[in-house]
Design a protein around this motif. Structure first.
Motif, PDB file in Angstrom:
ATOM      1  N   GLY A   1      31.881  31.751  40.120  1.00 60.78           N
ATOM      2  CA  GLY A   1      32.980  32.533  40.115  1.00 60.78           C
ATOM      3  C   GLY A   1      33.015  33.575  39.156  1.00 60.78           C
ATOM      4  N   ARG A   2      34.252  33.771  38.762  1.00 61.19           N
ATOM      5  CA  ARG A   2      34.488  34.974  37.777  1.00 61.19           C
ATOM      6  C   ARG A   2      35.843  34.534  36.946  1.00 61.19           C
ATOM      7  N   LEU A   3      35.995  35.317  35.710  1.00 57.22           N
ATOM      8  CA  LEU A   3      36.701  35.099  34.992  1.00 57.22           C
ATOM      9  C   LEU A   3      38.248  35.599  35.548  1.00 57.22           C
ATOM     10  N   PRO A   4      39.427  35.058  35.034  1.00 54.56           N
ATOM     11  CA  PRO A   4      40.581  35.332  35.625  1.00 54.56           C
ATOM     12  C   PRO A   4      40.877  36.887  35.433  1.00 54.56           C
ATOM     13  N   GLU A   5      41.252  37.558  36.613  1.00 48.51           N
ATOM     14  CA  GLU A   5      41.542  38.975  36.695  1.00 48.51           C
ATOM     15  C   GLU A   5      43.038  39.173  36.810  1.00 48.51           C
ATOM     16  N   MET A   6      43.601  38.438  37.251  1.00 44.71           N
ATOM     17  CA  MET A   6      45.170  38.560  37.693  1.00 44.71           C
ATOM     18  C   MET A   6      45.834  37.269  37.402  1.00 44.71           C
ATOM     19  N   LYS A   7      47.326  37.414  37.417  1.00 43.73           N
ATOM     20  CA  LYS A   7      48.203  36.655  37.157  1.00 43.73           C
ATOM     21  C   LYS A   7      47.939  35.320  38.011  1.00 43.73           C
ATOM     22  N   GLY A   8      48.056  34.043  37.728  1.00 44.54           N
ATOM     23  CA  GLY A   8      47.841  32.897  38.605  1.00 44.54           C
ATOM     24  C   GLY A   8      46.591  32.481  38.684  1.00 44.54           C
ATOM     25  N   GLU A   9      45.709  32.927  37.884  1.00 48.82           N
ATOM     26  CA  GLU A   9      43.988  32.231  38.102  1.00 48.82           C
ATOM     27  C   GLU A   9      43.800  31.569  36.942  1.00 48.82           C
ATOM     28  N   ILE A  10      42.853  30.701  37.057  1.00 48.07           N
ATOM     29  CA  ILE A  10      42.624  29.830  36.067  1.00 48.07           C
ATOM     30  C   ILE A  10      40.935  29.519  36.118  1.00 48.07           C
TER      31      ILE A  10
END
Lengths: 232, 428
Positions: B150-159
């Protein structure tokens, strides 16, 4: 004796430990040496000549009796005083030359002067004079491995003579040399003895050396067996 | 006389080259190992600092007393203003707010029913705000390098979850997960996240059950508006310094009085005050002394033997020098002078070689990732040396001292011999 005594040896005894017992190398020697002598201690191996030479040279001490060299009683000298006596007044010449192999002829001859308070200029002049006496001024920068046996011994003579000592002790100085070189070396030493009035004492059993000696002291089993004075 | 000795040393290779080589090898190993150990220990310390402890951190007095439980109810309040004040007081330190918390991660199935659950250790850090976001905390914690899927959090609400934890829960990037925890007021909280990616730090303690989310999401989830469990500080040099930490703590104490009856008063902890890091830092400092001592001992023994062999070879020279009238203690002293010259030369060569290899190790590092799988310690997977000013002179201690000790021990044998005995050996 040519002059006043510079070495007085009275009832000199030297014993060495050997196994559980002792070996007596010198059994009561009585001898005097004067200034400017050209004398030799002659005898076969084990007769005590090197032991006597070592005591005269303050490299060893007597077990009993007395050896007075240049007014100093060898048995009473401290290590520091012995070193001072050797440094200022004695010169040594060895059978195997014992030159410092990595140093040049100049540096080998200069070494005894480094222990004395001479300036660089004084040292240079004294070394060059000494090398001139032995005819090696053209070998100043050579190192011992580049020299012949005769040349090495001449460097050793220059080293022993450079500080103009009162006494030179030579232990079998021609043992490793051929006849021509031996005569050359002995003639050089004889000339220095005449010119500088230095006392030479040899330990030898080499006939070539014996022929040059003015005084022959024959040792046998740690005792003086016979003495001969030559008129030269 | 010094010039005479120097000439002898330079010309007689057996007298100088071999001892210089021995010293150079020992010194280069000392310098390299010191830099290597410093690098290893510092990397471990820094990894712990970046992921958890900081170089210094400010927490409430009560939080400090119960730090192992991560009690969010004892968090700092009005952290925005406090951080601002800290930045003014200590401008050389980078201050970041963090929330460390515990909770339960619930992974639902397609019907919304619980598929799996697991306890999590959470870290709320600033992942999204510019300019500190990607260039700040994510980079500091090495999140991009640790990304597995996947990827690192880029927006609110991601973990992001640790890869092992995500496998245990059976979740994949894009899946929805729920954090079940308690707010700082003690109420139960539920907060939904989208799994952006998974991370593997290569250390069991982090890979077991770590979750990392943006601090604002964690604040929302745990009802911690303008609050944080800690404000963590990182020194500008990038490396922990116990002395600097002590100075900062002292200054902090004078600027932020700590009344005994105020359990929410901010207190400062240095990295050394947390966990077993104090012992680790002290160990790292004493390691240099241990290495120096071991090499000094080993080299002294080797050089003692080398000195004895050299001395035996030089009996002729010593004998003739004594015959010329040089005093025994002068001969002994010149041996020591020579050893100092050899020690200095060997130390210069050895330090240069040691620093060169340390520089290579510092620049390129050694990847031990495969062999460190499953390690329970927070250790970096790429081992790097670190050259410090100490490395420029630490080699001279074993280099010179061991050479001198070796020469002194070897010289005793010569010194004790009677002059006439040495003279006989000279003639032999």
């Amino acid at each position: 004796m040519e002059n006043s005594a510079i070495i007085q040896i009275n009832q000199l005894i030297k014993r060495f430990p050997m196994g559980k017992g002792e070996f007596t190398a010198l059994k009561g020697i009585n001898l005097n040496f004067g200034t400017g002598e050209f004398a030799g201690l002659i005898g076969p191996s084990g007769s005590g000549k090197t032991t006597l030479l070592n005591i005269i040279g303050s490299l060893d001490t007597p077990t009993k009796g007395e050896a007075v060299v240049l007014g100093k009683s060898i048995s009473k000298l401290s290590a520091k005083e012995s070193a001072k006596l050797r440094k200022e007044s004695l010169g040594f010449i060895f059978q195997s030359y014992n030159l410092l192999q990595v140093h040049t002829v100049f540096e080998n001859v200069e070494f005894p002067l480094l222990l004395l308070d001479y300036t660089t200029l004084e040292r240079k002049k004294m070394v060059m004079d000494a090398l001139e006496w032995v005819g090696l001024t053209d070998k100043v920068k050579s190192k011992p491995p580049q020299l012949s046996g005769g040349e090495c011994q001449r460097v050793a003579i220059a080293r022993a003579m450079v500080k103009k000592p009162s006494l030179v002790l030579a232990d079998e100085p021609t043992a490793n040399l051929d006849a021509a070189n031996s005569h050359n070396i002995l003639q050089t030493m004889l000339n220095l003895n005449r010119e500088l009035k230095t006392t030479f004492i040899f330990a030898t059993h080499d006939e070539k050396v014996i022929g040059y000696l003015k005084r022959k002291i024959f040792l046998k089993d740690g005792l003086v067996d016979q003495e001969e004075w030559m008129n030269q | 006389m010094i010039r005479f000795l120097l000439k002898g040393l330079l010309r007689d290779k057996r007298r100088s080259l071999m001892p210089i080589l021995i010293v150079a090898v020992g010194v280069s190993l000392s310098v390299f190992l010191h830099a290597y150990i410093t690098g290893l220990m510092n990397d471990s310390i820094e990894m712990n600092a970046k992921l958890s402890f900081g170089h210094v951190k400010v927490v409430t007095k009560s939080f400090a007393e119960n730090i192992s439980q991560m009690p969010t109810d004892l968090a700092l309040l009005e952290t925005g203003a406090l951080k601002e004040k800290l930045s003014q007081e200590f401008p050389d330190i980078t201050w970041v707010e963090r929330i460390q918390f515990g909770g339960l991660i619930d992974a639902p199935d397609e019907n919304g029913e619980t598929k799996s659950q697991g306890p999590a250790l959470g870290i709320g850090v600033d992942l999204l705000s510019a300019p500190t976001g990607r260039g700040g905390e994510a980079e500091r914690m090495g999140m991009a390098k640790s990304l597995v899927r996947g990827r690192l959090p880029e927006m609110k609400g991601e973990i992001v979850l640790s890869e092992l934890f995500s496998q245990k829960l059976g979740v994949n990037p894009g899946d929805k997960i729920t954090l079940i925890g308690s707010t700082m007021n003690g109420a139960m909280s539920y907060y939904n996240f989208i799994l952006a990616g998974t991370l593997s730090f290569g250390v069991q303690v982090m890979d077991k059950g770590t979750i990392i989310a943006d601090i604002e999401d964690v604040r929302l989830a745990l009802d911690m508006e303008d609050a944080a469990t800690e404000i963590t500080g990182f020194f500008g040099s990038g490396y922990f310094s116990a002395d600097l930490a002590a100075d900062v703590k002292e200054k902090f104490l004078s600027n932020f009085p700590n009344p005994e009856n105020d359990e929410y008063a901010p207190v400062m902890l240095s990295l050394k005050d947390q966990g077993s890091m104090g012992q680790f830092v002290d160990l790292s400092n004493t390691m240099g002394a241990i290495i120096t001592f071991v090499f000094m001992l080993a080299m002294s023994l080797v050089l003692w033997n080398a000195g004895l062999l050299g001395g035996i070879r030089r009996y002729g020279e010593f004998g003739i020098r004594l015959a010329m009238g040089e005093e025994k203690n002068h001969v002994y002293r010149t041996l020591v002078y020579e050893s100092v010259m050899i020690g200095i030369a060997g130390s210069v060569v050895g330090t240069t070689i040691g620093l060169f290899f340390a520089w290579l190790m510092q620049t390129y590092g050694l990847d031990l990732g495969d062999s460190m799988k499953g390690s329970s310690m927070m250790m970096p997977t790429i081992i790097r040396a670190r050259i410090t000013p100490v490395d420029f002179y630490i080699g001279f201690l074993p280099g010179i001292i061991s050479t001198v000790i070796g020469a002194m021990l070897a010289g005793v044998g010569i010194y004790k011999r009677k002059t006439s005995q040495l003279f006989k050996e000279l003639e032999a």
